[in-house]
Structures are given as structure tokens and as C-alpha cells.
Design an enzyme around this catalytic site. Structure first.
Site, PDB file in Angstrom:
ATOM      1  N   TYR A  82       0.709   0.029  31.093  1.00 12.99           N
ATOM      2  CA  TYR A  82      -0.354   0.849  30.479  1.00 12.99           C
ATOM      3  C   TYR A  82       0.235   2.153  29.951  1.00 12.99           C
ATOM      4  O   TYR A  82      -0.092   2.584  28.855  1.00 12.99           O
ATOM      5  CB  TYR A  82      -1.457   1.148  31.502  1.00 12.99           C
ATOM      6  CG  TYR A  82      -2.638   1.848  30.851  1.00 12.99           C
ATOM      7  CD1 TYR A  82      -3.695   1.111  30.322  1.00 12.99           C
ATOM      8  CD2 TYR A  82      -2.665   3.236  30.727  1.00 12.99           C
ATOM      9  CE1 TYR A  82      -4.751   1.745  29.695  1.00 12.99           C
ATOM     10  CE2 TYR A  82      -3.720   3.877  30.095  1.00 12.99           C
ATOM     11  CZ  TYR A  82      -4.768   3.134  29.586  1.00 12.99           C
ATOM     12  OH  TYR A  82      -5.809   3.749  28.952  1.00 12.99           O
ATOM     13  N   PHE A 134      -8.500   6.498  -1.344  1.00  7.58           N
ATOM     14  CA  PHE A 134      -8.510   5.167  -0.757  1.00  7.58           C
ATOM     15  C   PHE A 134      -9.777   5.054   0.088  1.00  7.58           C
ATOM     16  O   PHE A 134     -10.222   6.030   0.677  1.00  7.58           O
ATOM     17  CB  PHE A 134      -7.255   4.856   0.075  1.00  7.58           C
ATOM     18  CG  PHE A 134      -7.292   3.436   0.556  1.00  7.58           C
ATOM     19  CD1 PHE A 134      -7.115   2.390  -0.342  1.00  7.58           C
ATOM     20  CD2 PHE A 134      -7.610   3.127   1.872  1.00  7.58           C
ATOM     21  CE1 PHE A 134      -7.241   1.064   0.075  1.00  7.58           C
ATOM     22  CE2 PHE A 134      -7.718   1.800   2.292  1.00  7.58           C
ATOM     23  CZ  PHE A 134      -7.539   0.770   1.393  1.00  7.58           C
ATOM     24  N   THR A 135     -10.319   3.844   0.146  1.00  7.02           N
ATOM     25  CA  THR A 135     -11.659   3.616   0.732  1.00  7.02           C
ATOM     26  C   THR A 135     -11.804   4.212   2.135  1.00  7.02           C
ATOM     27  O   THR A 135     -12.650   5.081   2.366  1.00  7.02           O
ATOM     28  CB  THR A 135     -11.939   2.111   0.762  1.00  7.02           C
ATOM     29  OG1 THR A 135     -10.855   1.454   1.430  1.00  7.02           O
ATOM     30  CG2 THR A 135     -12.058   1.547  -0.652  1.00  7.02           C
ATOM     31  N   ASP A 225       0.027   9.706   2.997  1.00  2.25           N
ATOM     32  CA  ASP A 225      -0.374   8.360   3.400  1.00  2.25           C
ATOM     33  C   ASP A 225       0.870   7.510   3.167  1.00  2.25           C
ATOM     34  O   ASP A 225       1.194   7.138   2.042  1.00  2.25           O
ATOM     35  CB  ASP A 225      -1.556   7.860   2.567  1.00  2.25           C
ATOM     36  CG  ASP A 225      -1.993   6.464   3.017  1.00  2.25           C
ATOM     37  OD1 ASP A 225      -1.171   5.758   3.634  1.00  2.25           O
ATOM     38  OD2 ASP A 225      -3.144   6.071   2.732  1.00  2.25           O
ATOM     39  N   LYS A 268       1.467  -2.846   6.441  1.00  2.00           N
ATOM     40  CA  LYS A 268       1.980  -3.082   5.079  1.00  2.00           C
ATOM     41  C   LYS A 268       3.510  -2.994   5.087  1.00  2.00           C
ATOM     42  O   LYS A 268       4.175  -3.947   5.449  1.00  2.00           O
ATOM     43  CB  LYS A 268       1.356  -2.069   4.112  1.00  2.00           C
ATOM     44  CG  LYS A 268      -0.078  -2.392   3.708  1.00  2.00           C
ATOM     45  CD  LYS A 268      -1.088  -1.895   4.669  1.00  2.00           C
ATOM     46  CE  LYS A 268      -2.500  -1.869   4.110  1.00  2.00           C
ATOM     47  NZ  LYS A 268      -3.470  -1.471   5.152  1.00  2.00           N
ATOM     48  N   ARG A 392     -11.402  -4.321  -6.720  1.00  2.99           N
ATOM     49  CA  ARG A 392     -11.068  -2.912  -6.577  1.00  2.99           C
ATOM     50  C   ARG A 392     -11.677  -2.187  -7.771  1.00  2.99           C
ATOM     51  O   ARG A 392     -11.003  -1.780  -8.704  1.00  2.99           O
ATOM     52  CB  ARG A 392      -9.551  -2.679  -6.543  1.00  2.99           C
ATOM     53  CG  ARG A 392      -8.838  -3.253  -5.337  1.00  2.99           C
ATOM     54  CD  ARG A 392      -8.798  -2.392  -4.092  1.00  2.99           C
ATOM     55  NE  ARG A 392      -9.969  -2.373  -3.259  1.00  2.99           N
ATOM     56  CZ  ARG A 392      -9.937  -2.167  -1.933  1.00  2.99           C
ATOM     57  NH1 ARG A 392      -8.805  -2.029  -1.303  1.00  2.99           N
ATOM     58  NH2 ARG A 392     -11.058  -2.081  -1.244  1.00  2.99           N
ATOM     59  N   PHE A 459     -17.748  -2.923   0.216  1.00  3.84           N
ATOM     60  CA  PHE A 459     -17.026  -4.077  -0.350  1.00  3.84           C
ATOM     61  C   PHE A 459     -16.680  -5.111   0.704  1.00  3.84           C
ATOM     62  O   PHE A 459     -16.526  -6.284   0.404  1.00  3.84           O
ATOM     63  CB  PHE A 459     -15.746  -3.608  -1.069  1.00  3.84           C
ATOM     64  CG  PHE A 459     -14.818  -2.829  -0.176  1.00  3.84           C
ATOM     65  CD1 PHE A 459     -15.009  -1.467   0.020  1.00  3.84           C
ATOM     66  CD2 PHE A 459     -13.766  -3.454   0.465  1.00  3.84           C
ATOM     67  CE1 PHE A 459     -14.160  -0.754   0.862  1.00  3.84           C
ATOM     68  CE2 PHE A 459     -12.915  -2.747   1.308  1.00  3.84           C
ATOM     69  CZ  PHE A 459     -13.126  -1.390   1.509  1.00  3.84           C
TER      70      PHE A 459
HETATM   71  N1  F0G Z   1      -4.167   3.744   3.239  1.00 11.00           N
HETATM   72  C1  F0G Z   1      -3.891   2.832   2.303  1.00 11.00           C
HETATM   73  C2  F0G Z   1      -3.187   3.260   1.060  1.00 11.00           C
HETATM   74  C3  F0G Z   1      -4.267   1.493   2.490  1.00 11.00           C
HETATM   75  O1  F0G Z   1      -3.979   0.604   1.546  1.00 11.00           O
HETATM   76  C4  F0G Z   1      -4.937   1.123   3.668  1.00 11.00           C
HETATM   77  C5  F0G Z   1      -5.381  -0.246   3.875  1.00 11.00           C
HETATM   78  C6  F0G Z   1      -5.212   2.111   4.618  1.00 11.00           C
HETATM   79  C7  F0G Z   1      -4.799   3.407   4.371  1.00 11.00           C
HETATM   80  C8  F0G Z   1      -5.960   1.811   5.882  1.00 11.00           C
HETATM   81  O2  F0G Z   1      -5.174   1.131   6.764  1.00 11.00           O
HETATM   82  O3  F0G Z   1      -6.297  -1.087   7.004  1.00 11.00           O
HETATM   83  O4  F0G Z   1      -4.545  -0.315   8.607  1.00 11.00           O
HETATM   84  O5  F0G Z   1      -6.785   0.710   8.622  1.00 11.00           O
HETATM   85  N2  F0G Z   1      -5.417  -1.090   2.972  1.00 11.00           N
HETATM   86  C9  F0G Z   1      -5.747  -2.492   3.081  1.00 11.00           C
HETATM   87  C10 F0G Z   1      -5.736  -3.102   1.702  1.00 11.00           C
HETATM   88  C11 F0G Z   1      -6.984  -2.788   3.843  1.00 11.00           C
HETATM   89  O6  F0G Z   1      -6.084  -4.279   1.597  1.00 11.00           O
HETATM   90  O7  F0G Z   1      -5.366  -2.434   0.739  1.00 11.00           O
HETATM   91  P1  F0G Z   1      -5.736   0.049   7.801  1.00 11.00           P
END
Ligand code: F0G
Length: 467
Positions: A82, A134-135, A225, A268, A392, A459
Site C-alpha cells: 500500500y 482539451f476537453t 500538458d 499515450k 472532434r 461527447f
Molecule cells: N490531455 C490531453 C492532451 C489528452 O489527449 C488527454 C486524453 C488528457 C489530457 C486526459 O488524460 O484520458 O488520461 O484522463 N485524451 C484521450 C484522447 C482521452 O482520446 O485524446 P486521461
């Protein structure tokens, strides 16, 4: 911009992968009728289709990577204590060595880090500048009381404009905000390396350096990021004067040195299936991050990851900065993009790092943005070929926090996202042919109507009907 092809840089004529395949996972295609049923059941949202109903899955490059034999071996070395797992210290060392941040807060994935950073670094009413949004990142900034402000160069908003570093920040936009509202009104600059929503477009080293100098003058922090920062390093090596002979690892480290910390979705670049972290240089901020990680993620030595996940990540980081690996990674994306361009299919230019983005507004000029051309294109491509992609555009952009109105992004794109080390060149041929077949019958296609809209990140779960 240098003109050497990836093959020439390697001293051979192709970008062939520096690995061979040891284990395979069968895939198969269900019939068109079955796909039609699956699509309707999924409300024309490719996020709601079951993976088994998909032939080639280009939904995302997130967590879909194939691991190396070293990473699988690392899984067996998990220390599932842990507290104080040895794998955390391996991960911490890898981040310190390759990204250069002093302190590491582990999180289950990128948005876990975004949540913590937004809570500790934003005061209600402050601006957060970003090179496009970013979303999940913007949502966490807004939930923490921040006001998102886009400071990317104008070129990024035009899918057809060629620019070697379309992800660059327009420093004049930052300066204007400082002049009008004062530096204290800005919580921080969120600098994304290879801008996902702009088409995987890189930021130049010079831009990062100049941004750093500007921010230093006004005491404004920069948080990177770093999700696809190694892919960004590749473009710097390829396109920026003075970097051709530097390794990706050297470029990455210099790039990160222009920031005060970073959020990371390790699913990624780092060739893992799950994981993330928040890197920080300031001890005080790190302590605040540790206060919150135990509330939202887990103890500060695992943050939602198993020990084996952290081991996989520490190995993945080292593999991700190998120059020949990254050339093959970007080479494959480019291979697909160039096939499509040869056939006159409209895509975002130049071809980015992690995906080829179809320009849905140009693909379906007869479908207005209110009828979701990019969502329609993703649905149609699945129906016609079993290839899964992602919207997108206007659906992803969501609604303005203050007024509830829809954002109308200038980019209306359908993303063909390439998982790392997963598909072959023949798969890319099939994808290109599938897009071409759909392009040939594009006039017959009709748009969609949204019939269910969730409150956040719509989305992911929205449902549609064919018009
Ligand atoms: N920042 C970027 C540029 C991303 O592309 C993503 C995730 C995140 C942050 C968030 O990270 O998913 O680990 O919580 N992108 C994925 C995509 C979901 O399909 O582009 P996460």
C-alpha cells in the site's frame, strides 16, 4: 523546414518499426447488417459501440498501446505494498531523469492530475490560458473556478493552413490579457505539447522558450500538458534549426525546463494502458498536491495505480524517447495521412503526431455544423467499414460555462487515432481504402440530431438519431 524524409534520416527507405511481433490478438469484422444494428444501439456515438463490434479501432491512442516484452516482464515485478512501493520510486526516478521535474504526484490517469493541479493553482475568477482547449483539461479548470482563454496562434484554427508549429502560443494574446487584466488575473498558462484538438500539432522550442521568458517577467507559471511531449520533441528534432543532432531525450528535457510542472496522461506517450502523474518543481505546491491526492486518487506513492502499472510506466518512459521508435510511430501516422492526401481527401495539415484528422466540414460540405458532420462521419465510417474513429468538433467542444450556448469550433474533425505498436501498414491501407470508399458516396449521407445530452463531456455519452 527540413525536407529529409523519415526514411532518409534513418539511412534507409522506410520507417519500419524497430521491433517485431511476439503475441497477437485476433480481430474480425461483423457483417454490415450487424454493424447497422450496433450503431443504432449506440445512438450513433462511437464511444458507445462495444469493442467486439469494431474491426480496426482508431477511437483513441489513449491506453490502447501494445506493451513491450520488457514492460510485460516489469508487470511481474510489481510491489503491491500500500505504501512505499519500490515501483513508485522507479517511476519517480524516470520522471525526474527524462522530464526533469523535482516532485511527482502519481494519479490514475491524466484527468486525475488535472483535477489536483486545477484545485491547487486556480483561484475563482482567474484566467487559465491554453494553446487551444482539451476537453477534460478545460472542464477541470472551469470546475475549479477558472476562465479558460485560448491563446493559440490563429493558424491552428484553420485545418488547411500549413505551419510547422501550429500548436504555438501567440505571445501577443498573452501580453494583451496581461495588459488588460494584470498578471495576477492569470492562474497559469496551460501549454499542451502537440495540441490534440488542433490535429496533433507541435509547439516549437523557441515558442516555449519565449513564453517562459515572458511569464518569468510577470511571475506567471507555466504548466505543461506533457501527454504527447515526446511526440512534440520529434517534430522539433525534424523541423527546428539546431535540433537535428539532439536526441529526443535531450529535446524533451529542455522543453520541460521551460515549465514549472506538468500534468501527464501516461496512457499515450509512455506506452502504457493506464496511469498518470503531476510533476512539480515547487515544494509548497507539491505538498498541496499530496494533500489532495489522498482524497481523490490514493496514497502519494501509488495515486490509483497498481505497483505493476508504475513499473510498466517507468519502462515505457525510457522506450518512448528512443529515436528510432518515435520515427516509426510518426512514420505510420504519416503513411496513412499521405495515402488520404494522395486521393484528395481533406485532412488537417500538416499531418500531426498521433492521428490523422479528417476535415469533416470539407468532407460533408452539405451537412451544417448543427447537424454534426464530424459525428456523422465517424458513424458512417464505422457502418461502411467497421473502422472506429472519434468526433472532434462541435459535440466535443460542448457548451459555454457562462451562457450555456454551444461553442462553435472552427475545426470540425473526425479523428483516426493510431494506437502505438498495435496495427500494421496493411491495416493502414484498409483504413485509407475505407475512407476513400465513403468519400466516393459522400453526397448521399445525411446528418444527425442529438437526442440525449449529458451535462459534462457530452461527447462520451451523447446519443443521436439519423435525420
Ligand atoms: N490531455 C490531453 C492532451 C489528452 O489527449 C488527454 C486524453 C488528457 C489530457 C486526459 O488524460 O484520458 O488520461 O484522463 N485524451 C484521450 C484522447 C482521452 O482520446 O485524446 P486521461
Amino acid at each position: 523546414m527540413k525536407t529529409k524524409t523519415i526514411g532518409q534520416q534513418l539511412g534507409r527507405s522506410s520507417w519500419a518499426e524497430p521491433w517485431k511481433i511476439k503475441m497477437v490478438e485476433p480481430i474480425h469484422m461483423i457483417s454490415r447488417n450487424e454493424r447497422a444494428v450496433a450503431l443504432e444501439k449506440a445512438g450513433y456515438n462511437t464511444f458507445l459501440i462495444r469493442s467486439e463490434e469494431v474491426y480496426i479501432d482508431l477511437l483513441t491512442d489513449s491506453g490502447t498501446n501494445a506493451m513491450s516484452d520488457r514492460q510485460w516482464a516489469g508487470m511481474m515485478m510489481g510491489d503491491e505494498a500500500y505504501a512505499g512501493s519500490r515501483n513508485f520510486y522507479h517511476l519517480e526516478e524516470a520522471i525526474q531523469e527524462y522530464y526533469g521535474y523535482k516532485y511527482v504526484v502519481p494519479t490514475h490517469q491524466g484527468r486525475g492530475a488535472e483535477n489536483i493541479l486545477s484545485k491547487i493553482a486556480i483561484k475563482t475568477g482567474q484566467f487559465v490560458c491554453g494553446n487551444m482547449y482539451f476537453t477534460t483539461t478545460r472542464l477541470h479548470q472551469e470546475l475549479a473556478g477558472g476562465i479558460f482563454t485560448d491563446v493559440i496562434i490563429d493558424e491552428a484554427h484553420d485545418a488547411q493552413k500549413e505551419h510547422p508549429f501550429k500548436g504555438n502560443v501567440d505571445l501577443r494574446k498573452v501580453q494583451k490579457l496581461i495588459d488588460e487584466h494584470g498578471a495576477a488575473s492569470i492562474a497559469y498558462i496551460c501549454l499542451a505539447a502537440t495540441v490534440n484538438m488542433a490535429g496533433g500539432q507541435p509547439v516549437s522550442m523557441q515558442n516555449a522558450r519565449e513564453l517562459h521568458a515572458l511569464c518569468k517577467k510577470y511571475d506567471i507559471r507555466i504548466f505543461l500538458d506533457a501527454t504527447r511531449a515526446v511526440e512534440n520533441a520529434f517534430f522539433i528534432q525534424e523541423r527546428e534549426e539546431g535540433y537535428a543532432d539532439k536526441t529526443l531525450a535531450q529535446i524533451l528535457k529542455e522543453f520541460c525546463s521551460y515549465s514549472d510542472g506538468a500534468t501527464m496522461s501516461a496512457k499515450k506517450d509512455s506506452l502504457a494502458n493506464i496511469g498518470g502523474w503531476l510533476g512539480l518543481n515547487d515544494r509548497g505546491l507539491y505538498e498541496e498536491g499530496c494533500n489532495l491526492v489522498v482524497v481523490y486518487e490514493g496514497l502519494q506513492t501509488y495515486g490509483g495505480m497498481a505497483g505493476r502499472d508504475m513499473e510498466v510506466l517507468s519502462i515505457g518512459i525510457k522506450e518512448s524517447v528512443q529515436d528510432d521508435y518515435m520515427r516509426s510511430r510518426i512514420g505510420q501516422v504519416r503513411y496513412l495521412g499521405e495515402l488520404l492526401m494522395d486521393w484528395g481527401i481533406p485532412i488537417t495539415r500538416p499531418i500531426g503526431g498521433h492521428a490523422v484528422f479528417l476535415d469533416a466540414q470539407k468532407f460533408y460540405p452539405h451537412i451544417p455544423q448543427e447537424q454534426f458532420p464530424a459525428q456523422t462521419l465517424a458513424a458512417d465510417l464505422y457502418l461502411e467499414s467497421g473502422v472506429r474513429s472519434m468526433e472532434r468538433g462541435i459535440v466535443s467542444a460542448g457548451r459555454k460555462k457562462e451562457t450555456g450556448e454551444n461553442y462553435h469550433p472552427s475545426l470540425e474533425l473526425t479523428r483516426l487515432t493510431i494506437p502505438r505498436r498495435v496495427y500494421t501498414q496493411a491495416h493502414m491501407d484498409i483504413v485509407a481504402e475505407s475512407v476513400k470508399n465513403l468519400y466516393d458516396v459522400r453526397d448521399q449521407k445525411k446528418g444527425l440530431k442529438m437526442i440525449f445530452e449529458p451535462k459534462y463531456l457530452r461527447f462520451f455519452q451523447a446519443r443521436f438519431e439519423r435525420l
